[in-house]
Design a protein around this motif. Structure first.
Motif, PDB file in Angstrom:
ATOM      1  N   ASP A 145      44.183  39.010 137.973  1.00 41.45           N
ATOM      2  CA  ASP A 145      45.599  39.281 138.222  1.00 41.45           C
ATOM      3  C   ASP A 145      46.188  38.340 139.270  1.00 41.45           C
ATOM      4  OD1 ASP A 145      45.425  41.355 136.411  1.00 41.45           O
ATOM      5  OD2 ASP A 145      45.396  42.939 137.944  1.00 41.45           O
ATOM      6  N   LYS A 172      59.242  38.270 137.736  1.00 44.73           N
ATOM      7  CA  LYS A 172      59.468  39.716 137.811  1.00 44.73           C
ATOM      8  C   LYS A 172      58.486  40.472 136.924  1.00 44.73           C
ATOM      9  CE  LYS A 172      64.369  39.647 138.955  1.00 44.73           C
ATOM     10  NZ  LYS A 172      65.727  39.960 138.477  1.00 44.73           N
ATOM     11  N   MET A 173      58.169  39.915 135.779  1.00 48.14           N
ATOM     12  CA  MET A 173      57.283  40.612 134.837  1.00 48.14           C
ATOM     13  C   MET A 173      55.800  40.422 135.163  1.00 48.14           C
ATOM     14  SD  MET A 173      59.308  40.047 131.275  1.00 48.14           S
ATOM     15  CE  MET A 173      58.200  41.162 130.431  1.00 48.14           C
ATOM     16  N   ARG A 174      55.413  39.248 135.663  1.00 49.74           N
ATOM     17  CA  ARG A 174      53.988  38.944 135.812  1.00 49.74           C
ATOM     18  C   ARG A 174      53.493  38.897 137.251  1.00 49.74           C
ATOM     19  NH1 ARG A 174      52.962  33.806 132.350  1.00 49.74           N
ATOM     20  NH2 ARG A 174      50.799  34.273 132.831  1.00 49.74           N
ATOM     21  N   HIS A 191      55.553  40.421 140.218  1.00 52.78           N
ATOM     22  CA  HIS A 191      56.003  41.577 140.999  1.00 52.78           C
ATOM     23  C   HIS A 191      55.030  42.754 140.937  1.00 52.78           C
ATOM     24  CE1 HIS A 191      60.407  40.605 142.013  1.00 52.78           C
ATOM     25  NE2 HIS A 191      59.765  39.479 141.783  1.00 52.78           N
ATOM     26  N   PRO A 192      54.446  43.092 139.765  1.00 51.47           N
ATOM     27  CA  PRO A 192      53.494  44.214 139.762  1.00 51.47           C
ATOM     28  C   PRO A 192      52.333  43.991 140.732  1.00 51.47           C
ATOM     29  CG  PRO A 192      54.145  43.689 137.526  1.00 51.47           C
ATOM     30  CD  PRO A 192      54.698  42.599 138.400  1.00 51.47           C
ATOM     31  N   LEU A 193      51.909  42.750 140.891  1.00 49.21           N
ATOM     32  CA  LEU A 193      50.842  42.453 141.847  1.00 49.21           C
ATOM     33  C   LEU A 193      51.371  42.559 143.277  1.00 49.21           C
ATOM     34  CD1 LEU A 193      47.832  41.201 142.112  1.00 49.21           C
ATOM     35  CD2 LEU A 193      49.132  39.207 142.858  1.00 49.21           C
ATOM     36  N   ALA A 245      49.032  35.444 138.809  1.00 44.40           N
ATOM     37  CA  ALA A 245      50.259  35.462 139.604  1.00 44.40           C
ATOM     38  C   ALA A 245      50.458  34.118 140.301  1.00 44.40           C
ATOM     39  CB  ALA A 245      50.204  36.592 140.628  1.00 44.40           C
ATOM     40  N   TYR A 285      53.613  44.369 144.490  1.00 44.49           N
ATOM     41  CA  TYR A 285      53.790  45.762 144.904  1.00 44.49           C
ATOM     42  C   TYR A 285      52.508  46.333 145.480  1.00 44.49           C
ATOM     43  CZ  TYR A 285      58.336  45.861 142.598  1.00 44.49           C
ATOM     44  OH  TYR A 285      59.629  45.607 142.246  1.00 44.49           O
ATOM     45  N   ARG A 286      51.382  45.703 145.181  1.00 49.30           N
ATOM     46  CA  ARG A 286      50.093  46.164 145.684  1.00 49.30           C
ATOM     47  C   ARG A 286      49.738  45.539 147.032  1.00 49.30           C
ATOM     48  NH1 ARG A 286      46.089  45.072 140.808  1.00 49.30           N
ATOM     49  NH2 ARG A 286      44.607  45.815 142.357  1.00 49.30           N
TER      50      ARG A 286
END
Length: 114
Positions: free
Chosen positions: A28, A79-81, A83-85, A32, A87-88
């Motif tokens: 991941d 934003k799609m690939r 941002h989810p990381l 990113a 946020y962690r």
């Protein structure tokens, strides 16, 4: 502009990290970094894992300016690939200005309204 995002990828009570969890996070964070590296204004970057605490990881990127970094973050693919990381990431300041001889450093001062 230097951006340092740190992540804690949980392990067990003895501090040993689950190998599958570490491998998934490595995929991941490398993805990113690849996405960010394709954005205009990206200069260089690295993914790192702490030597003494292997559950602590970092994604460090260098950008031409604050503006190029902010524009990169607003891109749809980021934003799609990415941002989810992000946020962690650990909840701590991540943006730094580079300091060197003759650097024009940001000076904290009250802002006045026009």
């Amino acid at each position: 502009m230097l951006v340092v995002n740190r992540f804690r990828v949980g392990g067990d009570a003895e501090g040993e990290q689950d190998a599958e969890r570490a491998a998934a996070f490595a995929r991941d964070v490398l993805e990113a970094h690849e996405v960010l590296a394709a954005r205009p204004g990206y200069v260089t970057g690295h993914v790192g894992r702490n030597v003494d605490e292997p559950d602590l990881w970092t994604l460090v990127t260098l950008w031409e300016s604050v503006g190029t970094y902010r524009r990169a973050l607003s891109a749809t693919e980021v934003k799609m690939r990415v941002h989810p990381l992000l946020y962690r990431a650990l909840d701590e300041p991540s943006a730094y200005e580079l300091v060197g001889p003759g650097a024009d450093l940001n000076v904290p001062e009250p802002r006045s309204l026009p």
